[in-house]
Design a protein around this motif. Sequence first.
Motif, PDB file in Angstrom:
ATOM      1  N   ARG A  57      15.183-108.526 -69.313  1.00 28.18           N
ATOM      2  CA  ARG A  57      14.056-108.037 -68.506  1.00 28.18           C
ATOM      3  C   ARG A  57      12.730-108.228 -69.239  1.00 28.18           C
ATOM      4  O   ARG A  57      12.680-108.289 -70.465  1.00 28.18           O
ATOM      5  N   ALA A  59       9.530-106.554 -70.272  1.00 29.07           N
ATOM      6  CA  ALA A  59       9.130-105.159 -70.404  1.00 29.07           C
ATOM      7  C   ALA A  59       7.703-105.019 -70.909  1.00 29.07           C
ATOM      8  O   ALA A  59       7.258-105.779 -71.758  1.00 29.07           O
ATOM      9  N   GLU A  68       9.106-102.470 -66.195  1.00 27.09           N
ATOM     10  CA  GLU A  68       9.890-103.687 -66.370  1.00 27.09           C
ATOM     11  C   GLU A  68      10.001-104.481 -65.084  1.00 27.09           C
ATOM     12  O   GLU A  68      10.048-103.913 -63.987  1.00 27.09           O
ATOM     13  N   MET A  70      12.678-107.333 -63.533  1.00 17.67           N
ATOM     14  CA  MET A  70      14.014-107.872 -63.769  1.00 17.67           C
ATOM     15  C   MET A  70      14.323-108.947 -62.734  1.00 17.67           C
ATOM     16  O   MET A  70      14.863-108.656 -61.668  1.00 17.67           O
ATOM     17  N   THR A  72      16.148-112.541 -61.301  1.00 19.02           N
ATOM     18  CA  THR A  72      17.286-113.440 -61.447  1.00 19.02           C
ATOM     19  C   THR A  72      17.414-114.278 -60.177  1.00 19.02           C
ATOM     20  O   THR A  72      16.813-113.965 -59.154  1.00 19.02           O
ATOM     21  N   PHE A  80      14.031-109.797 -57.670  1.00 11.77           N
ATOM     22  CA  PHE A  80      13.539-109.092 -58.855  1.00 11.77           C
ATOM     23  C   PHE A  80      13.350-107.628 -58.513  1.00 11.77           C
ATOM     24  O   PHE A  80      13.176-107.256 -57.357  1.00 11.77           O
ATOM     25  N   TYR A  82      11.146-104.169 -59.810  1.00 11.00           N
ATOM     26  CA  TYR A  82      10.126-103.473 -60.616  1.00 11.00           C
ATOM     27  C   TYR A  82      10.706-102.103 -60.898  1.00 11.00           C
ATOM     28  O   TYR A  82      11.143-101.420 -59.968  1.00 11.00           O
ATOM     29  N   GLN A 263      20.558-108.750 -73.741  1.00 10.83           N
ATOM     30  CA  GLN A 263      19.818-107.555 -73.357  1.00 10.83           C
ATOM     31  C   GLN A 263      20.448-106.307 -73.978  1.00 10.83           C
ATOM     32  O   GLN A 263      19.749-105.435 -74.493  1.00 10.83           O
ATOM     33  N   ALA A 308      19.872-107.442 -64.108  1.00  8.72           N
ATOM     34  CA  ALA A 308      19.203-107.976 -62.923  1.00  8.72           C
ATOM     35  C   ALA A 308      20.165-108.445 -61.832  1.00  8.72           C
ATOM     36  O   ALA A 308      19.873-108.296 -60.641  1.00  8.72           O
TER      37      ALA A 308
END
Lengths: 362, 362
Positions: A57, A59, A68, A70, A72, A80, A82, A263, A308
Motif C-alpha cells: 500500500r 502510505a 493509505e 491500496m 490492485t 483501490f 482509500y 507488506q 488490496a
Amino acid sequence: MPTVPIADRHLNLVPFVSVHHMMELVLEIGVERFLKELAAYIEEDFRRWEDFDKTPRVASHSREGVIELMPTSDGRHYGFKYVNGHPKNTRDGRQTVTAFGVYADVETGYPLLISEMTILTALRTAATSALAARYLAPKGARCMAIIGNGAQAEFQAMAFKALLGVDRLRLFDIDQGATEKCQRNLAGLGFEIVACASGQEAVEGAEIVTTVTADKQYATILTDNMVGAGMHINAVGGDCPGKTELHRDILLRSDIFVEYPPQTRVEGEIQQLDAGHPVQELWRVIAGRAVGRRDKGQITLFDSVGFATEDFSALRYVRDKLSGTSHYVDLDLLADPDEPRDLFGMLLRFPGSSLLAKRQGV
Amino acid sequence: MPTVPIADRHLNLVPFVSVHHMMELVLEIGVERFLKELAAYIEEDFRRWEDFDKTPRVASHSREGVIELMPTSDGRHYGFKYVNGHPKNTRDGRQTVTAFGVYADVETGYPLLISEMTILTALRTAATSALAARYLAPKGARCMAIIGNGAQAEFQAMAFKALLGVDRLRLFDIDQGATEKCQRNLAGLGFEIVACASGQEAVEGAEIVTTVTADKQYATILTDNMVGAGMHINAVGGDCPGKTELHRDILLRSDIFVEYPPQTRVEGEIQQLDAGHPVQELWRVIAGRAVGRRDKGQITLFDSVGFATEDFSALRYVRDKLSGTSHYVDLDLLADPDEPRDLFGMLLRFPGSSLLAKRQGV
C-alpha cells in the motif's frame, strides 16, 4: 430509484453505494450469507493470485495516524481503497478506520463503482480471517477466544460462525465496556458467550484465538505460555509498523501464513522477525500448492494485515450484487461532452454559460 | 440546497462536486478569474514545495492505457487524484482522460471533499502552464502557437490570456476538424486566431509554442529548425513513458524546467536525455531560489507532465470556493455509529434489521 441494468448507463454516471445503501444491501442479503459469499469471492481471487498486479500500500504517515491507498488490478478490472487509521479519532466520536473504494474498467479507465468501505472492510477482514481459518484451524473447531472487543470483534464472530460453525466465544478486552457491547450485540445470534477477566482466561479451551486490539503500539496481547499445541491464532490487530500483538516467542513456535510478504514483513507480527524468516503465502495454500494445517499439534498463525486484492474482491462482489437493486445512486462524476475532445465546448454550452462571456472582464 | 458552512457538518457526510456542479462553479466565478485564482493557489503551493510529501504517481499500465493515483500531503491536508489515460477511448465516445479527486484532513484521516477532476484537471494543467510561462516566457509575449487542438487547447489559450495577456493564437492540428472546433469555441473571447496548415506555419512569429497532442507514442511535433532564439516552449502533451513531442536536439538547446524531476525523467520530454542532464525545478524559480528567463535569446522549455501538488492546489481552491454555495451535494460516505467502536451495532439498529435475525438460517 434506479433499477436499470448497470451496463446500459450514461457514460457520465457512476453508481455510488453510500453507508446507508451498504447497510440495506448487507441486511437484505443477510450478514452470514454476505460473509460466506464474500469469502468465496476472496477465495476465488486468492486462487488466481498470479493474475494480480501487486504492490504494498501507498502510505502517508503523520503523527496522528496514516492515510493509505491500496490499488490492485487483475488486468480486466482495477480497484483501490482509500483507508485511514487514526487511533485517537474515537476521542471526538470519529471512527479509527474509515474507508471507501473504487472499482474500474481497465480497458477504458472509467470507474464502474464507488462504494463506502468502512462497513465493507469490516466484513472483508472478517471473511478473510475465516477463510484462512478454514485451511488452518483444527478441524471441527467450535470455540474461539476474541481478545479485543472493539468494532471488528462481532464481524469476526459472525464470519467464523458462517464459515466454520464456531458457536462458542470467549471474550476479553481491557475495557470491560467493550466486552459488554460485543456480548449485547451478539445476543440471540446463536453463540454461547463467556466474558473473561483476562486474556489468559479467554484462551482456556479455545481452539482458535483471534487478537484484534486497536492500540498503535507494540503490545503483548498473547504471551508464549498462553498458546497451546494445536491452536490456530488469527492475529488481526497488528497491522502497521510499530504495532504488534504477539510475543516474539509465539512466532518462533508457529507456522506463519501471510497475505503478501513484502507488506506483511513491514506491517505484520513478523516485523519482529528477521527478514528471511520462513513464511507461507496464504494463496498457495488456497490454490493447493502448499499445505495448510499438517497435524493436530501444530500451531498455525494467520498474520493478517489486509491486502488490496481482498478489497478488490469485496468491490467485485458488491458490484455483482447491485444489479437490479436500488441500493445505490448515480453520481455525475465523469465529464461526457457530445464530442469527446470538446470539453471546453461543454462548458460553453452549459445552461447559463453567457456568464462566460459576461465575466471576461472580471 | 445545502448552504451550511462546510465545517459544521455531520461526521458521515462528505461534500461531492459533480461535473454539473463544477461547471456551475467555473461559470459563476468566470473562466479567466477561476484560472487566475487557481494559478495563485498553485503558485503558493510551489513556493512552499518543501512542505509536501512527494512521490511519483502510482501507475497501473495496460495495453490500452494507464490508471494512476497521484497522492500528496502538506502535513495538514492530504489529496489524491485518480486519473486515466486511454487514447483510444474517443472511438466509442469516451474521454481520453477522466479524473476525480479527494481532499482530506490529515489529523483525522477523514475526507473533506470529493470532486470531479476531468474539468478541474484541464483547468489546473492550463493554469500551471501559464504560471510557468509567467516566469519563463519572453516579457510581453502576446502570440502563441498551439499545436494539437484537442480537449486541452482552449483551456491553454484562456489561461495564457488570463495570466499573460496572450491574445494572438496560431492553431494547428493534423485533424483540421479539431482546429475548427477550437477556433469556433474561442470565437468572441478576445483572440485574433489564425488557423495554420502545418506546425511550421503555426510557429512563425509565435513567442510561445504550446504542444498538446494526444497520441500515446513518440512523435516529433516540433523539429529543431522550427524553434527560434528566445522562444518559450510549453510542452504539455508528452506526459508518459514512450510519449514525447519534441525532437531531442531542441532539448539540448533549451533550458529545461520541470515539476518533479523523478517523475519527469520517466514521463516527460527529458526521457529522451541522459538521467543526469541538468534541469531546473520550477518551484525554485517561483520561490526565487533560481533564475527563470535570463535573456532574450534563451530558449526556455517547460516540460510539463502534471504533478500531484497541482491537483492538491486545485482541490484546496475548490474547497475554499464552495462554502456558502450550492455547488455540491453531501454524500453519506463515512460510517458514523453512535458509539465509534460499535459498527456492528449500527447494522443491528438499522431500520428493518430484524432481517439480520430472520436471515441467520439462510
